[in-house]
Design an enzyme around this catalytic site. Structure first.
Site, mmCIF file in Angstrom:
data_model
loop_
_atom_site.group_PDB
_atom_site.id
_atom_site.type_symbol
_atom_site.label_atom_id
_atom_site.label_comp_id
_atom_site.label_asym_id
_atom_site.label_seq_id
_atom_site.Cartn_x
_atom_site.Cartn_y
_atom_site.Cartn_z
ATOM 1 N N LYS A 1 -22.642 -13.170 21.145
ATOM 2 C CA LYS A 1 -22.785 -13.611 22.647
ATOM 3 C C LYS A 1 -24.080 -14.551 22.443
ATOM 4 C CE LYS A 1 -21.026 -9.381 24.307
ATOM 5 N NZ LYS A 1 -21.670 -8.677 25.704
ATOM 6 N N TYR B 1 -13.446 -11.893 31.977
ATOM 7 C CA TYR B 1 -14.283 -10.605 32.189
ATOM 8 C C TYR B 1 -13.820 -10.126 33.778
ATOM 9 C CZ TYR B 1 -17.699 -9.751 28.637
ATOM 10 O OH TYR B 1 -18.439 -9.600 27.503
ATOM 11 N N PHE C 1 -23.057 -5.595 38.112
ATOM 12 C CA PHE C 1 -23.154 -6.334 36.916
ATOM 13 C C PHE C 1 -23.007 -7.465 36.650
ATOM 14 C CE2 PHE C 1 -20.473 -2.957 35.204
ATOM 15 C CZ PHE C 1 -19.353 -3.802 33.950
ATOM 16 N N ARG D 1 -14.865 -2.594 16.854
ATOM 17 C CA ARG D 1 -16.024 -1.403 17.593
ATOM 18 C C ARG D 1 -16.553 -0.453 16.756
ATOM 19 N NH1 ARG D 1 -14.891 -3.084 23.029
ATOM 20 N NH2 ARG D 1 -15.843 -1.076 24.105
ATOM 21 N N THR E 1 -21.345 -0.020 24.156
ATOM 22 C CA THR E 1 -21.474 -0.114 24.961
ATOM 23 C C THR E 1 -23.135 -0.618 25.449
ATOM 24 O OG1 THR E 1 -19.398 -0.397 25.798
ATOM 25 C CG2 THR E 1 -20.932 -1.478 26.984
ATOM 26 N N ARG F 1 -24.760 -3.126 17.281
ATOM 27 C CA ARG F 1 -26.123 -3.025 18.499
ATOM 28 C C ARG F 1 -26.650 -1.508 18.287
ATOM 29 N NH1 ARG F 1 -20.251 -2.388 23.281
ATOM 30 N NH2 ARG F 1 -20.698 -4.685 23.263
ATOM 31 N N ASN G 1 -26.207 -6.648 24.834
ATOM 32 C CA ASN G 1 -26.075 -6.518 23.945
ATOM 33 C C ASN G 1 -24.899 -6.990 22.734
ATOM 34 O OD1 ASN G 1 -23.512 -6.368 24.677
ATOM 35 N ND2 ASN G 1 -23.346 -4.820 25.472
ATOM 36 N N HIS H 1 -19.266 -9.406 21.444
ATOM 37 C CA HIS H 1 -18.101 -8.523 22.587
ATOM 38 C C HIS H 1 -16.715 -8.640 21.593
ATOM 39 C CE1 HIS H 1 -14.544 -7.959 25.240
ATOM 40 N NE2 HIS H 1 -13.839 -8.768 24.273
ATOM 41 N N GLU I 1 -7.140 -11.698 24.400
ATOM 42 C CA GLU I 1 -7.901 -12.029 24.477
ATOM 43 C C GLU I 1 -7.908 -12.858 23.349
ATOM 44 O OE1 GLU I 1 -11.002 -8.417 25.966
ATOM 45 O OE2 GLU I 1 -11.125 -8.991 23.860
HETATM 46 P P1 DAT Z 1 -17.521 -3.540 25.592
HETATM 47 O O1 DAT Z 1 -18.723 -4.981 25.703
HETATM 48 O O2 DAT Z 1 -18.203 -2.316 24.934
HETATM 49 O O3 DAT Z 1 -16.394 -3.554 25.847
HETATM 50 P P2 DAT Z 1 -17.548 -3.197 28.659
HETATM 51 O O4 DAT Z 1 -15.689 -4.155 28.358
HETATM 52 O O5 DAT Z 1 -17.481 -2.196 29.226
HETATM 53 O O6 DAT Z 1 -18.450 -2.767 27.689
HETATM 54 O O7 DAT Z 1 -18.539 -4.432 29.797
HETATM 55 C C1 DAT Z 1 -18.359 -5.752 28.769
HETATM 56 C C2 DAT Z 1 -20.054 -5.517 29.194
HETATM 57 O O8 DAT Z 1 -20.486 -5.799 30.340
HETATM 58 C C3 DAT Z 1 -20.804 -5.178 28.384
HETATM 59 O O9 DAT Z 1 -20.783 -5.263 27.048
HETATM 60 C C4 DAT Z 1 -22.333 -5.370 28.864
HETATM 61 C C5 DAT Z 1 -21.742 -5.433 31.001
HETATM 62 N N1 DAT Z 1 -21.836 -4.132 31.066
HETATM 63 C C6 DAT Z 1 -20.831 -2.645 31.151
HETATM 64 N N2 DAT Z 1 -21.558 -2.054 31.523
HETATM 65 C C7 DAT Z 1 -22.500 -2.331 32.154
HETATM 66 C C8 DAT Z 1 -23.516 -1.489 33.001
HETATM 67 N N3 DAT Z 1 -23.477 -0.607 33.904
HETATM 68 N N4 DAT Z 1 -24.436 -2.530 33.364
HETATM 69 C C9 DAT Z 1 -24.906 -3.293 33.245
HETATM 70 N N5 DAT Z 1 -23.953 -4.955 32.336
HETATM 71 C C10 DAT Z 1 -22.868 -3.519 31.990
HETATM 72 MG MG MG Z 2 -15.267 -4.323 26.432
#
Ligand code: DAT
Ligand code: MG
Length: 150
Positions: free
Chosen positions: A9, A49, A57, A85, A91, A102, A112, A115, A126
């Site tokens: 990212k 997303y 967020f 992963r 995350t 991470r 973080n 992706h 994806e």
């Molecule tokens: P991942 O990227 O581990 O698959 P995710 O799909 O739950 O995680 O969320 C996508 C992204 O959104 C994540 O990398 C960072 C952001 N994100 C997720 N939960 C969040 C939160 N509680 N506060 C802020 N950003 C968040």
């Molecule tokens: Mg995700």
């Protein structure tokens, strides 16, 4: 053989961590299928997303992923989604296991770095969202038999 989308990212790109991420996936034994360095459009960011639309967020997530270029890749291998992963880490970086990307390089959930697809079906969806069929390279490595059992 599973496939996962992996994005370094904007924070990972700006911090010079593209090579670090690629090195870890290569070292794990995963095989690269596709790669491109792009500035993500708002449309692609929103499609990618979509599952998070409406969350608190979400707006920050869209502006983060479109704030600088990303390194988009597809990696494959047996159990590639879970393996990737695991290498990426949880995350929330403060919950990520030591030795994960991470854990080793990040502190904030909104910064973080990487992706990675969360399920094999997500990996397929994806991959199709980010890459055209002709951008996906089918190839064999000389070492494949020493990494992949079948
Ligand atoms: P991942 O990227 O581990 O698959 P995710 O799909 O739950 O995680 O969320 C996508 C992204 O959104 C994540 O990398 C960072 C952001 N994100 C997720 N939960 C969040 C939160 N509680 N506060 C802020 N950003 C968040
Ligand atoms: Mg995700």
């Amino acid at each position: 053989m599973e496939r996962s989308l992996v994005l370094v990212k904007p924070d990972g790109v700006q911090r010079g961590l593209i090579g670090e991420a690629i090195a870890r996936f290569e070292r794990r034994g995963l095989r690269l299928v596709a790669a491109k360095f792009i500035w993500v459009s708002k449309d692609l960011a929103e499609a990618h997303y979509a599952e998070h639309k409406g969350k608190g967020f979400y707006d920050g997530l869209i502006s983060y992923i479109t704030s600088a270029p990303v390194m988009a890749m597809v990696w494959e291998g047996p159990n590639a989604v879970a393996a990737i992963r695991q290498t990426v880490g949880s995350t929330k970086p403060w919950e990520a296991a030591p030795g994960t990307i991470r854990h080793d390089f990040a502190l904030e959930v909104g910064r973080n770095l990487i992706h990675a697809s969360d399920k094999p079906e997500t990996g397929e969806r994806e991959t199709a969202l980010w890459f055209k069929q002709e951008e996906l390279v089918e190839w064999a490595r000389a070492i494949d038999a020493w990494v992949f059992e079948k």
